[in-house]
Scaffold this motif. Structure first.
Motif, PDB file in Angstrom:
ATOM      1  N   GLY A 107      28.705  45.958  36.169  1.00  0.00           N
ATOM      2  CA  GLY A 107      29.930  45.409  36.752  1.00  0.00           C
ATOM      3  C   GLY A 107      30.438  46.209  37.938  1.00  0.00           C
ATOM      4  O   GLY A 107      30.149  47.405  38.074  1.00  0.00           O
ATOM      5  N   GLY A 108      31.202  45.537  38.800  1.00  0.00           N
ATOM      6  CA  GLY A 108      31.757  46.212  39.968  1.00  0.00           C
ATOM      7  C   GLY A 108      33.139  45.708  40.316  1.00  0.00           C
ATOM      8  O   GLY A 108      33.750  44.952  39.557  1.00  0.00           O
ATOM      9  N   ARG A 109      33.623  46.158  41.467  1.00  0.00           N
ATOM     10  CA  ARG A 109      34.939  45.783  41.970  1.00  0.00           C
ATOM     11  C   ARG A 109      34.801  45.212  43.380  1.00  0.00           C
ATOM     12  O   ARG A 109      33.824  45.507  44.072  1.00  0.00           O
ATOM     13  CB  ARG A 109      35.861  47.004  42.012  1.00  0.00           C
ATOM     14  N   PRO A 110      35.832  44.464  43.802  1.00  0.00           N
ATOM     15  CA  PRO A 110      35.761  43.875  45.147  1.00  0.00           C
ATOM     16  C   PRO A 110      35.557  44.923  46.250  1.00  0.00           C
ATOM     17  O   PRO A 110      35.001  44.628  47.303  1.00  0.00           O
ATOM     18  CB  PRO A 110      37.118  43.186  45.304  1.00  0.00           C
TER      19      PRO A 110
ATOM     20  N   LEU B 124      32.515  36.236  30.425  1.00  0.00           N
ATOM     21  CA  LEU B 124      32.894  37.630  30.649  1.00  0.00           C
ATOM     22  C   LEU B 124      32.917  38.325  29.303  1.00  0.00           C
ATOM     23  O   LEU B 124      33.504  37.807  28.346  1.00  0.00           O
ATOM     24  CB  LEU B 124      34.277  37.732  31.292  1.00  0.00           C
TER      25      LEU B 124
ATOM     26  N   PRO C 158      35.924  43.765  32.278  1.00  0.00           N
ATOM     27  CA  PRO C 158      34.807  43.133  31.576  1.00  0.00           C
ATOM     28  C   PRO C 158      33.624  42.912  32.513  1.00  0.00           C
ATOM     29  O   PRO C 158      33.760  43.014  33.733  1.00  0.00           O
ATOM     30  CB  PRO C 158      35.390  41.794  31.117  1.00  0.00           C
TER      31      PRO C 158
ATOM     32  N   GLU D  69      30.586  38.519  38.983  1.00  0.00           N
ATOM     33  CA  GLU D  69      31.766  38.759  38.160  1.00  0.00           C
ATOM     34  C   GLU D  69      32.742  37.583  38.219  1.00  0.00           C
ATOM     35  O   GLU D  69      33.251  37.130  37.195  1.00  0.00           O
ATOM     36  CB  GLU D  69      32.495  40.039  38.609  1.00  0.00           C
ATOM     37  N   ARG D  70      33.046  37.102  39.435  1.00  0.00           N
ATOM     38  CA  ARG D  70      34.058  36.071  39.542  1.00  0.00           C
ATOM     39  C   ARG D  70      33.518  34.711  39.117  1.00  0.00           C
ATOM     40  O   ARG D  70      34.232  33.903  38.539  1.00  0.00           O
ATOM     41  CB  ARG D  70      34.655  36.045  40.945  1.00  0.00           C
TER      42      ARG D  70
ATOM     43  N   GLY E  41      33.834  34.531  35.570  1.00  0.00           N
ATOM     44  CA  GLY E  41      35.217  34.299  35.155  1.00  0.00           C
ATOM     45  C   GLY E  41      35.553  32.827  35.021  1.00  0.00           C
ATOM     46  O   GLY E  41      36.545  32.466  34.395  1.00  0.00           O
TER      47      GLY E  41
ATOM     48  N   ASN F 294      42.085  46.563  43.073  1.00  0.00           N
ATOM     49  CA  ASN F 294      40.859  46.537  42.265  1.00  0.00           C
ATOM     50  C   ASN F 294      40.693  45.283  41.429  1.00  0.00           C
ATOM     51  O   ASN F 294      39.744  45.181  40.653  1.00  0.00           O
ATOM     52  CB  ASN F 294      40.812  47.771  41.353  1.00  0.00           C
TER      53      ASN F 294
ATOM     54  N   ARG G 128      39.621  41.624  40.606  1.00  0.00           N
ATOM     55  CA  ARG G 128      38.718  40.577  41.081  1.00  0.00           C
ATOM     56  C   ARG G 128      39.514  39.277  41.139  1.00  0.00           C
ATOM     57  O   ARG G 128      39.836  38.685  40.109  1.00  0.00           O
ATOM     58  CB  ARG G 128      37.563  40.397  40.114  1.00  0.00           C
TER      59      ARG G 128
ATOM     60  N   GLY H 133      40.644  33.467  36.200  1.00  0.00           N
ATOM     61  CA  GLY H 133      39.418  34.253  36.140  1.00  0.00           C
ATOM     62  C   GLY H 133      39.407  35.327  35.072  1.00  0.00           C
ATOM     63  O   GLY H 133      38.365  35.922  34.821  1.00  0.00           O
TER      64      GLY H 133
END
Lengths: 416, 416
Positions: free
Chosen positions: A12-15, A43, A365, A385-386, A389, B374, B376, B392
């Motif tokens: 997982g990561g972040r924007p 998720l 998550p 990730e999105r 979601g 941070n 998403r 999401g």
């Protein structure tokens, strides 16, 4: 039926990872995207919403165990993962070679990783294992080296306890603390265990500092591996084996000792893929081939890849993105081509989020993908990730292996 | 990093609230909608799916505690919230002034709220606190008045128990029941505690019924505040403080004593915003200004607004909708303008659903919004129950504070 579970560590990561996108969203991964279109996304909170996962606890939870109940510490998985036999009552540690300087106050840690020593570790381990602890303690031990400075330490004897502190100060130029009973656990067992450990590390300096391997390192102007730091005390957790629960047998393919150890503790076989390193340089095609081989005889295979997490800890977005692209091309693609999709379910997920800017595990998550004949497909078109979601599987906690096995009709019934 | 948690009490609604829309959906809230577009939405079950939340248990769960494990009752939060010091072993109650008439069978409750008495309560409390309980009991007590008829009562002494019943019959023209041990808890401690309470309320009539404040009330044809009803027996719960868990410190801004009390029990500081009433007439701009002030020195702030729930309990859709519009304009707008969005995460949610037609808490989950660097982001465009249902973040249970802190990289790791 056959089942494949793939966990990409720290997926997982972040924007902020890649200018508004996570590495997974930014990576070109046509095969994973094809699987997302064919299957369904969700998720998963590895341990639970709002809980920041360790790798060990997250894996236990994804494999269907409740880490709040069963987790005893990391050391036992490290010992199992490098091939040691752990018995009930043993106390296990992650251990590593370090460089220290003796002083009047105690040993001062100069390098927690002994210059990331890359050769001679087995000879040093042999020297360590020649140490004899005081007979009256009645405690035996075994140290085993694994990759670089890393290793594992096991204590065996009557009346041991895992409730002891560590001697790793987690920084340099400070004293290595003594092992002690954990607060609230001061009793005969913890005092005995701590005494044995303190004696052991004292002797470790005596047998290591003048060892030929270290004399050569000093001539080469490298930090000597002259001391042992140990942490993550743990005893054998009580885990019903996967075969006991589901009646199926399978194997783990993982370069990292921890992940092999967890899988072994759950009753999986260990199968080594040639060239699997537990790093960014691992041979992913070899892992795919080995997995397909495993499925010829066993019911399921668990493939662990570690590079995603390494890149996250290194705060290297390019390396993480590239590694995800390699997973797609070198692991997923060959599996996709050669799996019998009429009789196979596959799950792909991560064990936690490791964003680039932070370089460590975070609470968010992770996306999870299930694909196979019994999966109710959703409208997602890519693995990210999105996108996850808005996936058809919603958001849930852990249990990825039981859900995967459920698609294969392997799950035991609770009630009647 | 900084964090802001806003809980609008009883925020959630039902389609019947405003002709097919909930009050939140019907309210004009351009700023919350802007935050929804910028961040991500989800649905949160305050305590768990299918569990109808109390305000106290819901708050504990949203703040990251498991109310099934830690909740001991409401009284302790009321005592803390109005500034009383609670020690381990004390037993606390919500208490209020009531109007009773003595009869041969016992006291008959005529008005459970003593005509919502609005002045003179402190003098009455002083009279109450002059009561001396039988010395042999070895029990002390303190009563403190708060708003209108409301107050809190604390018992202190050896061998007390919270397992005692209440003396509030929850209707009028019936006898106030005696305090008794809770069924299954008949022991020396509960009998002692009940005996002290029965003695205390008996004396409460004696010192109150002829008190000058009440003589004046009777002249004014108002119900006298001549008795004490007590409920919600609780002792101090064992809560690790937020600072202990996360290493950060913050403050609560809440007009309602209960919410201040819960936050204090979790280790937050109490900061009062001038004009904050815990009602529909509260000064929301003052709360925003106070919150921004708090964040100059502390890591996080928890803002509680109560008006939404009051309007729900009053079955007043117009009042609830208007109050949500005021939250948007007078609390969210000034915060939005003055927060440093590069370094701040904000969560906005409710502690339960309070639909207009029912006028009390219901089981449905509530929308939750997270926004900050941070997060998403998702595709939601407005803050509302149904929009949150396609958010999401999916659906999860409690843990809003831990998730918020997770975005700030403040969460402790479970495992390694």
């Amino acid at each position: 039926m056959k089942a494949i579970l793939i966990i990409a560590d720290g997926l997982g990561g972040r924007p902020s990872d890649c200018g508004g996108k996570t590495c997974l969203e930014a990576a070109r991964s046509p095969n994973l995207d094809k699987l997302a279109r064919r299957g369904a996304l969700g998720l998963v909170d590895p341990i639970g919403p709002g809980i920041r996962p360790g790798s060990d606890t997250a894996h236990l939870s994804l494999l269907g165990y409740n880490p709040h109940r069963v987790y005893t510490g990391r050391g036992v998985f490290e010992c199992l993962g490098i091939g040691m036999t752990v018995q009930p009552g043993d106390v296990c540690f992650r251990a590593n070679f370090a460089t220290v300087t003796p002083s009047k106050e105690g040993v001062i840690v100069k390098d927690r990783r002994a210059g990331r020593i890359a050769s001679g570790q087995d000879q040093l381990a042999e020297a360590l294992n020649s140490i004899k602890l005081e007979k009256k303690l009645g405690i035996e031990f075994e140290f085993r080296a694994s990759t670089q400075h890393r290793g594992a330490l096991l204590l065996r004897g009557k009346g041991l306890s895992r409730y002891v502190t560590e001697n790793d100060p987690h920084k340099v130029d400070v004293k290595a603390p003594e092992f002690m009973p954990v607060e609230g656990h001061d009793n005969e067992k913890t005092r005995r265990t701590a005494a044995a450990l303190n004696e052991l590390v004292k002797h470790s300096y005596e047998v290591l500092h003048d060892h030929p391997v270290n004399r050569q390192r000093e001539r080469d102007e490298e930090h000597p591996a002259n001391y042992i730091l140990a942490r993550g005390a743990a005893d054998l957790p009580h885990l019903d084996s996967i075969e006991t629960i589901y009646g199926v047998s399978g194997a783990v393919i993982a370069g990292g000792a921890l992940y092999r150890g967890i899988a072994l503790a759950c009753g999986m076989e260990r199968i080594d893929a040639p060239g699997a390193t537990g790093g960014l340089d691992t041979d992913l095609r070899s892992k795919a081939n080995t997995a397909l081989k495993v499925l010829e005889t066993l019911d399921y295979v668990f493939i662990h890849v570690k590079g995603t997490d390494n890149a996250g800890h290194d705060k290297d977005a390019k390396a993480k993105t590239t590694f995800i692209e390699r997973i797609d091309a070198e692991l997923i693609s060959p599996l996709m081509e050669r799996i019998d999709w009429k009789t196979t379910h596959l799950a792909f997920t991560g064990d936690h989020t490791t964003p680039i800017d932070y370089g460590d595990h975070t609470v968010e998550p992770v996306p999870v993908l299930f694909v196979g004949p019994n999966v109710r497909s959703d409208t997602t078109v890519a693995l990210g990730e999105r996108e996850a979601g808005r996936g058809g599987l919603g958001r849930f906690t852990g249990q990825v292996l039981p859900i995967l096995f459920g698609y294969n009709n392997w799950a035991p019934k609770f009630g009647s």
